[in-house]
Design a protein around this motif. Structure first.
Motif, mmCIF file in Angstrom:
data_model
loop_
_atom_site.group_PDB
_atom_site.id
_atom_site.type_symbol
_atom_site.label_atom_id
_atom_site.label_comp_id
_atom_site.label_asym_id
_atom_site.label_seq_id
_atom_site.Cartn_x
_atom_site.Cartn_y
_atom_site.Cartn_z
ATOM 1 N N MET A 75 9.146 -2.063 7.407
ATOM 2 C CA MET A 75 8.694 -1.007 6.501
ATOM 3 C C MET A 75 9.711 0.125 6.418
ATOM 4 S SD MET A 75 4.641 -0.737 7.471
ATOM 5 C CE MET A 75 4.275 0.453 6.156
ATOM 6 N N ILE A 126 2.599 12.960 4.255
ATOM 7 C CA ILE A 126 3.526 12.341 5.201
ATOM 8 C C ILE A 126 4.029 13.323 6.243
ATOM 9 C CG2 ILE A 126 4.203 10.623 3.495
ATOM 10 C CD1 ILE A 126 6.924 12.070 3.284
ATOM 11 N N LEU A 155 11.843 1.356 3.065
ATOM 12 C CA LEU A 155 11.681 2.718 2.539
ATOM 13 C C LEU A 155 13.020 3.441 2.485
ATOM 14 C CD1 LEU A 155 8.368 3.878 4.254
ATOM 15 C CD2 LEU A 155 8.726 3.375 1.829
ATOM 16 N N ASN A 176 0.826 -1.211 0.000
ATOM 17 C CA ASN A 176 0.000 0.000 0.000
ATOM 18 C C ASN A 176 0.859 1.259 0.000
ATOM 19 O OD1 ASN A 176 -2.330 -1.567 0.135
ATOM 20 N ND2 ASN A 176 -2.564 -1.345 2.339
ATOM 21 N N THR A 177 1.949 1.227 0.758
ATOM 22 C CA THR A 177 2.815 2.405 0.861
ATOM 23 C C THR A 177 3.475 2.712 -0.477
ATOM 24 O OG1 THR A 177 3.227 1.896 3.194
ATOM 25 C CG2 THR A 177 4.738 3.431 2.129
ATOM 26 N N ALA A 190 5.567 8.738 7.490
ATOM 27 C CA ALA A 190 5.044 8.162 6.249
ATOM 28 C C ALA A 190 4.399 6.811 6.507
ATOM 29 C CB ALA A 190 6.170 8.024 5.225
ATOM 30 N N ILE A 191 5.010 6.017 7.370
ATOM 31 C CA ILE A 191 4.434 4.719 7.728
ATOM 32 C C ILE A 191 3.084 4.919 8.404
ATOM 33 C CG2 ILE A 191 4.727 2.716 9.234
ATOM 34 C CD1 ILE A 191 7.773 2.979 8.709
ATOM 35 N N SER A 234 0.460 6.100 5.840
ATOM 36 C CA SER A 234 0.039 5.008 4.961
ATOM 37 C C SER A 234 -0.915 4.069 5.692
ATOM 38 C CB SER A 234 1.263 4.234 4.459
ATOM 39 O OG SER A 234 0.869 3.069 3.762
#
Length: 394
Positions: free
Chosen positions: A353, A326, A357, A244-245, A269-270, A273
């Motif tokens: 995650m 984000i 990233l 999804n991210t 950002a995590i 998302s």
């Protein structure tokens, strides 16, 4: 009887269309009120943020002990596992289950995760195009987590299939539920008869459960059921969250530019998302007493669905909630739950995650979605396929 009538909706949250994109239905439910009676399933739903969060932290009223799924038979079968229990039993099991997943224990697995992330990202980016779901997002959970659990080879090969089937049984007794039932039976037979001392890795998480039973910290008969808590949450949810991210960054290249310029934005950002695309859109609870919500009285014994996926997009709580930003810093999102049942594996998920990233930001300047296929599952939401082309960084 309710002092104020509860609005009624016949929306079906389990059609293939709703599983792929439930957000218009969620908005419809939020507009109806803080609690809605879902007539198709004979349960109440909480679609707004404030009420879902309040329910999550009030386990005495919103109990998990009678199961957290939709189907009564499935709830009855799962009573007593960590997910479907309340303190003090829940606290005792969680203490054992969560020991290898504590935040301080992540230091032990960080070097392995970093090395695997570096290797897979370099390999995939060099190709220029790949399936971010199966080739990228699945890699760390399958290469690292399955090894940490320490199941026999046949179990490791089947983990994804078993986990997806378990999630399919979170919903009503529909066709997906029926197809999943024999797969789940196979898994339960495996953990009872094959994932046992002498056939599992002696230093793995599965062995850790049996060692705790030897010390009297855990009833021996709890070990097979607790294996669900290592296999189910540690795979699909993290895989979907990663996928999804990537899809969000492909759709919002300006946000990817922000992250590449400032890596301190990775944790935010995590969270953003997970807020916008929650891999687990709902669980349910059972009321232990009559409970009032905004003037409506819900009777004791009622099953109540907590719609995380809707709550995380509640315009009453988040400004412009459909926007991926984000810099928003939504650390109060509900994708990991809250309270006693907050996700036991969230530190591992964040580590996986965040590491991916960071490595992708070193090598990729742009993602472009080429094709995608939604996952149709009764308990999960996301993409089962995400073909992306990448432009490499200068």
């Amino acid at each position: 009887m309710s002092a104020i009538p509860v609005p009624v909706s016949d929306v079906d949250l389990y059609t293939p269309e709703a599983r792929a994109d439930p957000y218009a239905l969620y908005a419809e439910l939020r507009a109806l009120g803080p609690v809605v009676w879902l007539s198709r399933y004979g349960l109440y739903a909480l679609p707004r943020y404030r009420e879902v969060r309040a329910a999550l932290v009030d386990w005495r009223t919103f109990s998990s002990a009678r199961g957290v799924f939709v189907d009564p038979g499935m709830n009855e079968q799962l009573e007593g596992i960590t997910l479907c229990s309340d303190p003090p039993e829940h606290t005792e099991m969680r203490a054992v289950l969560g020991r290898p997943l504590r935040q301080d224990r992540m230091r032990d697995v960080t070097p392995t995760i970093e090395a695997e992330a570096e290797r897979i990202v370099a390999e995939l980016v060099a190709r220029g195009r790949f399936d971010a779901a199966t080739e990228l997002a699945e890699h760390l959970p399958m290469a690292v987590v399955s090894d940490l659990v320490g199941l026999p080879d046949r179990g490791r090969a089947k983990m994804l299939e078993w986990a997806a089937a378990m999630w399919d049984m979170q919903g009503p007794a529909d066709e997906r539920f029926a197809r999943a039932a024999p797969v789940v039976e196979e898994f339960m037979d495996f953990v009872a008869h094959e994932a046992v001392p002498g056939r599992i890795a002696p230093d793995g998480w599965a062995a850790h459960l049996h060692e705790a039973a030897d010390r009297g910290e855990l009833a021996r008969e709890k070990c097979p059921g607790l294996m669900l808590d290592y296999v189910t949450p540690s795979l699909d949810t993290t895989i979907l969250a990663i996928t999804n991210t990537i899809a969000l960054f492909a759709a919002h290249p300006d946000q990817w530019d922000l992250l590449r310029a400032d890596r301190t934005l990775i944790p935010h950002a995590i969270n953003e998302s997970l807020r916008l695309e929650s891999p687990v859109p709902q669980f349910s609870r059972v009321l232990t007493e009559d409970h009032e919500i905004d003037g409506a009285v819900l009777p004791e014994g009622s099953r109540v669905a907590l719609l995380y996926g809707s709550a995380n997009r509640d315009e009453r709580h988040y400004a412009d909630p459909e926007r991926f930003d984000i810099t928003r810093r939504p650390s109060d999102h509900l994708a990991f739950g809250r309270g006693e049942h907050v996700c036991v594996g969230m530190h591992l998920a964040r580590l996986e995650m965040g590491t991916l990233l960071d490595r992708l930001a070193d090598r990729v300047s742009r993602f472009e979605t080429v094709a995608s296929t939604p996952m149709i599952n009764n308990g999960l939401r996301g993409l089962e396929r995400l073909d992306v082309a990448v432009r490499t960084a200068e």
